[in-house]
Design a protein around this motif. Structure first.
Motif, PDB file in Angstrom:
ATOM      1  N   ARG A 161       0.841  -1.206   0.000  1.00 56.75           N
ATOM      2  CA  ARG A 161       0.000   0.000   0.000  1.00 56.75           C
ATOM      3  C   ARG A 161       0.875   1.255   0.000  1.00 56.75           C
ATOM      4  N   SER A 162       1.944   1.250   0.803  1.00 59.11           N
ATOM      5  CA  SER A 162       2.812   2.430   0.853  1.00 59.11           C
ATOM      6  C   SER A 162       3.513   2.648  -0.482  1.00 59.11           C
ATOM      7  N   TYR A 163       3.914   1.560  -1.143  1.00 64.83           N
ATOM      8  CA  TYR A 163       4.544   1.689  -2.461  1.00 64.83           C
ATOM      9  C   TYR A 163       3.568   2.278  -3.479  1.00 64.83           C
ATOM     10  N   VAL A 164       2.324   1.854  -3.417  1.00 65.80           N
ATOM     11  CA  VAL A 164       1.327   2.345  -4.370  1.00 65.80           C
ATOM     12  C   VAL A 164       1.028   3.821  -4.117  1.00 65.80           C
ATOM     13  N   VAL A 165       0.950   4.221  -2.846  1.00 64.75           N
ATOM     14  CA  VAL A 165       0.748   5.639  -2.532  1.00 64.75           C
ATOM     15  C   VAL A 165       1.915   6.460  -3.073  1.00 64.75           C
ATOM     16  N   GLY A 166       3.143   5.964  -2.877  1.00 64.52           N
ATOM     17  CA  GLY A 166       4.306   6.672  -3.411  1.00 64.52           C
ATOM     18  C   GLY A 166       4.285   6.757  -4.925  1.00 64.52           C
ATOM     19  N   ALA A 167       3.869   5.674  -5.587  1.00 63.99           N
ATOM     20  CA  ALA A 167       3.796   5.675  -7.044  1.00 63.99           C
ATOM     21  C   ALA A 167       2.739   6.659  -7.536  1.00 63.99           C
ATOM     22  N   ALA A 168       1.602   6.726  -6.824  1.00 69.34           N
ATOM     23  CA  ALA A 168       0.551   7.670  -7.210  1.00 69.34           C
ATOM     24  C   ALA A 168       1.028   9.107  -7.043  1.00 69.34           C
ATOM     25  N   HIS A 169       1.743   9.383  -5.959  1.00 62.44           N
ATOM     26  CA  HIS A 169       2.298  10.724  -5.750  1.00 62.44           C
ATOM     27  C   HIS A 169       3.267  11.087  -6.873  1.00 62.44           C
ATOM     28  N   MET A 170       4.124  10.150  -7.248  1.00 66.35           N
ATOM     29  CA  MET A 170       5.074  10.409  -8.335  1.00 66.35           C
ATOM     30  C   MET A 170       4.331  10.651  -9.646  1.00 66.35           C
ATOM     31  N   ALA A 171       3.283   9.902  -9.898  1.00 65.27           N
ATOM     32  CA  ALA A 171       2.513  10.065 -11.127  1.00 65.27           C
ATOM     33  C   ALA A 171       1.859  11.440 -11.187  1.00 65.27           C
ATOM     34  N   LEU A 172       1.283  11.877 -10.080  1.00 60.36           N
ATOM     35  CA  LEU A 172       0.640  13.194 -10.050  1.00 60.36           C
ATOM     36  C   LEU A 172       1.650  14.297 -10.340  1.00 60.36           C
ATOM     37  N   GLY A 173       2.837  14.200  -9.724  1.00 62.91           N
ATOM     38  CA  GLY A 173       3.855  15.212  -9.963  1.00 62.91           C
ATOM     39  C   GLY A 173       4.363  15.194 -11.387  1.00 62.91           C
ATOM     40  N   TRP A 174       4.584  13.997 -11.919  1.00 68.83           N
ATOM     41  CA  TRP A 174       5.087  13.884 -13.295  1.00 68.83           C
ATOM     42  C   TRP A 174       4.120  14.523 -14.286  1.00 68.83           C
TER      43      TRP A 174
ATOM     44  N   GLY B  28       9.741  20.844  -9.238  1.00 69.16           N
ATOM     45  CA  GLY B  28       8.285  20.756  -9.323  1.00 69.16           C
ATOM     46  C   GLY B  28       7.688  19.527  -8.662  1.00 69.16           C
ATOM     47  N   ILE B  29       8.447  18.853  -7.791  1.00 64.19           N
ATOM     48  CA  ILE B  29       7.903  17.679  -7.096  1.00 64.19           C
ATOM     49  C   ILE B  29       6.749  18.119  -6.206  1.00 64.19           C
ATOM     50  N   LEU B  30       5.666  17.388  -6.258  1.00 64.29           N
ATOM     51  CA  LEU B  30       4.455  17.737  -5.523  1.00 64.29           C
ATOM     52  C   LEU B  30       4.688  17.601  -4.022  1.00 64.29           C
ATOM     53  N   ARG B  31       4.424  18.664  -3.273  1.00 58.71           N
ATOM     54  CA  ARG B  31       4.576  18.628  -1.826  1.00 58.71           C
ATOM     55  C   ARG B  31       3.483  17.760  -1.200  1.00 58.71           C
ATOM     56  N   ALA B  32       3.786  17.225  -0.012  1.00 63.09           N
ATOM     57  CA  ALA B  32       2.797  16.395   0.678  1.00 63.09           C
ATOM     58  C   ALA B  32       1.513  17.168   0.945  1.00 63.09           C
ATOM     59  N   VAL B  33       1.640  18.440   1.335  1.00 63.81           N
ATOM     60  CA  VAL B  33       0.463  19.233   1.652  1.00 63.81           C
ATOM     61  C   VAL B  33      -0.411  19.477   0.426  1.00 63.81           C
ATOM     62  N   ASP B  34       0.154  19.379  -0.770  1.00 63.17           N
ATOM     63  CA  ASP B  34      -0.595  19.606  -1.999  1.00 63.17           C
ATOM     64  C   ASP B  34      -1.067  18.312  -2.656  1.00 63.17           C
ATOM     65  N   THR B  35      -0.805  17.184  -2.012  1.00 62.21           N
ATOM     66  CA  THR B  35      -1.186  15.883  -2.572  1.00 62.21           C
ATOM     67  C   THR B  35      -2.611  15.533  -2.160  1.00 62.21           C
ATOM     68  N   PRO B  36      -3.483  15.193  -3.097  1.00 61.01           N
ATOM     69  CA  PRO B  36      -4.871  14.858  -2.736  1.00 61.01           C
ATOM     70  C   PRO B  36      -4.953  13.503  -2.039  1.00 61.01           C
ATOM     71  N   PRO B  37      -6.081  13.197  -1.425  1.00 64.94           N
ATOM     72  CA  PRO B  37      -6.260  11.872  -0.812  1.00 64.94           C
ATOM     73  C   PRO B  37      -6.090  10.766  -1.852  1.00 64.94           C
ATOM     74  N   ILE B  38      -5.392   9.719  -1.463  1.00 66.14           N
ATOM     75  CA  ILE B  38      -5.126   8.581  -2.353  1.00 66.14           C
ATOM     76  C   ILE B  38      -5.704   7.329  -1.698  1.00 66.14           C
ATOM     77  N   GLU B  39      -6.713   6.751  -2.330  1.00 69.15           N
ATOM     78  CA  GLU B  39      -7.361   5.550  -1.809  1.00 69.15           C
ATOM     79  C   GLU B  39      -6.817   4.336  -2.554  1.00 69.15           C
ATOM     80  N   VAL B  40      -6.293   3.378  -1.820  1.00 68.44           N
ATOM     81  CA  VAL B  40      -5.669   2.203  -2.414  1.00 68.44           C
ATOM     82  C   VAL B  40      -6.469   0.959  -2.050  1.00 68.44           C
ATOM     83  N   THR B  41      -6.792   0.178  -3.057  1.00 65.39           N
ATOM     84  CA  THR B  41      -7.426  -1.125  -2.857  1.00 65.39           C
ATOM     85  C   THR B  41      -6.507  -2.194  -3.424  1.00 65.39           C
ATOM     86  N   ILE B  42      -6.251  -3.222  -2.617  1.00 65.53           N
ATOM     87  CA  ILE B  42      -5.436  -4.343  -3.078  1.00 65.53           C
ATOM     88  C   ILE B  42      -6.379  -5.472  -3.467  1.00 65.53           C
ATOM     89  N   ALA B  43      -6.389  -5.804  -4.743  1.00 64.92           N
ATOM     90  CA  ALA B  43      -7.293  -6.843  -5.228  1.00 64.92           C
ATOM     91  C   ALA B  43      -6.869  -8.204  -4.702  1.00 64.92           C
TER      92      ALA B  43
END
Length: 323
Positions: free
Chosen positions: A232-245, A268-283
């Motif tokens: 879950r933490s890896y996916v949150v990090g990947a989503a944050h990187m995707a948003l910034g990219w 231009g890396i997205l700051r934590a305070v500017d990152t929207p909520p990220i909901e992760v579901t593991i199938a």
């Protein structure tokens, strides 16, 4: 440490080597971003252009070696999303140790990483609804195969560019860009991406009227997870990187292609305070575990870009700071 002129400054300590290097601290250049590749001619269903992007990993490259020995991998202090696979530090440590007859530790400063480290190869892609089209990309070993893994019907044109080194080893380089334009050409609102290594992710991104992402939902399927909390933490990090990219990341280069933005805050890396909520579901998965975060990175990036209306170039909105 690198001396800023293509050589190495050597000292008995890190502080002494840094003083001998005499390289001034980096600054934000103020230069505008550039997009080095022109789009291929054609009436395309979707197009995409990208600029130079710094991987932005936390720990700069380092290695050490004894005379005649094997240098320690630069990956020992962090994987860097593939950015350290081509690091200059291990070879330099081996050479300097052999020349001096003493153990040598090589350390890159932050500015050295930006100047010498590999970047994502810029692209300019046009696709038709059937997935055919043309992808122009900075000439990079392995990048054509990476693009074809996601978009086998694209014609690949590799182009020599004046600029920093590039690498196909960076996170999802090539195939993630292809996944973006394919999703846009299909008109997907909910984007599903299957990575070449078998991981799969489905993402939707809600945006405000001004295009700012306000909510991310991502479901990842990558076999039987070794540890659901870590995944879950890896996916949150990947989503944050995707948003910034997609939204805000890029570095300016000068007329000769040398990086000018040399500080973490200038990329231009997205700051934590500017990152929207990220909901992760593991199938519910089965079978051996595989990498799921790269698929999540590509899916969130594609869903963000489509939700914003597919602006013609990344980043789509350079400043995402709240307030």
């Amino acid at each position: 440490m690198p001396d800023g002129a293509g050589g190495w400054a050597v000292g008995e300590s890190l502080a002494e080597a840094r003083a001998a290097a005499g390289v001034p601290a980096g600054r934000r250049s103020g230069r505008p971003l550039t997009w080095p590749l022109e789009l291929p001619a054609g009436d395309w269903a979707a197009t995409l252009r990208t600029t130079w992007v710094e991987p932005g990993y936390l720990e700069p490259d380092a290695s050490w070696c004894v005379p005649g020995g094997e240098p320690v991998s630069a990956l020992a202090n962090g994987g860097a999303f593939g950015g350290k696979l081509s690091s200059v530090a291990p070879a330099a440590a081996r050479r300097l140790a052999d020349e001096s007859g003493r153990p040598v530790r090589v350390v890159l400063g932050r500015e050295d990483v930006v100047r010498m480290g590999a970047k994502r190869p810029p692209v300019a892609i046009g696709v038709l609804p059937d997935g055919s089209g043309v992808a122009r990309v900075a000439r990079t070993p392995g990048i054509a195969d990476a693009i074809r893994a996601a978009a086998p019907d694209l014609v690949i044109e590799e182009i020599d560019l004046a600029g920093p080194p590039t690498s196909a080893a960076l996170r999802a380089a090539g195939w993630a860009e292809a996944a973006l334009v394919l999703a846009a050409a299909r008109g997907d609102r909910q984007v599903t991406v299957r990575a070449p290594d078998g991981g799969e992710a489905t993402a939707t991104v809600d945006v405000a009227e001004d295009g700012r992402p306000v909510r991310v939902r991502v479901t990842v399927a990558c076999g039987d997870p070794l540890d659901a909390v870590v995944l879950r933490s890896y996916v949150v990090g990947a989503a944050h990187m995707a948003l910034g990219w997609v939204c805000s990341e890029g570095i300016a280069v000068d007329e000769e292609g040398r990086p000018e933005d040399l500080t973490i805050r200038s990329w231009g890396i997205l700051r934590a305070v500017d990152t929207p909520p990220i909901e992760v579901t593991i199938a519910d998965g089965g079978g051996p575990p595989v990498n799921g975060s790269d698929a999540a990175f590509a899916a969130v990036a594609a869903a963000t870009w489509v939700a914003q209306g597919r602006p013609p170039a990344l980043p789509t909105m350079r400043d995402l700071r709240r307030g």
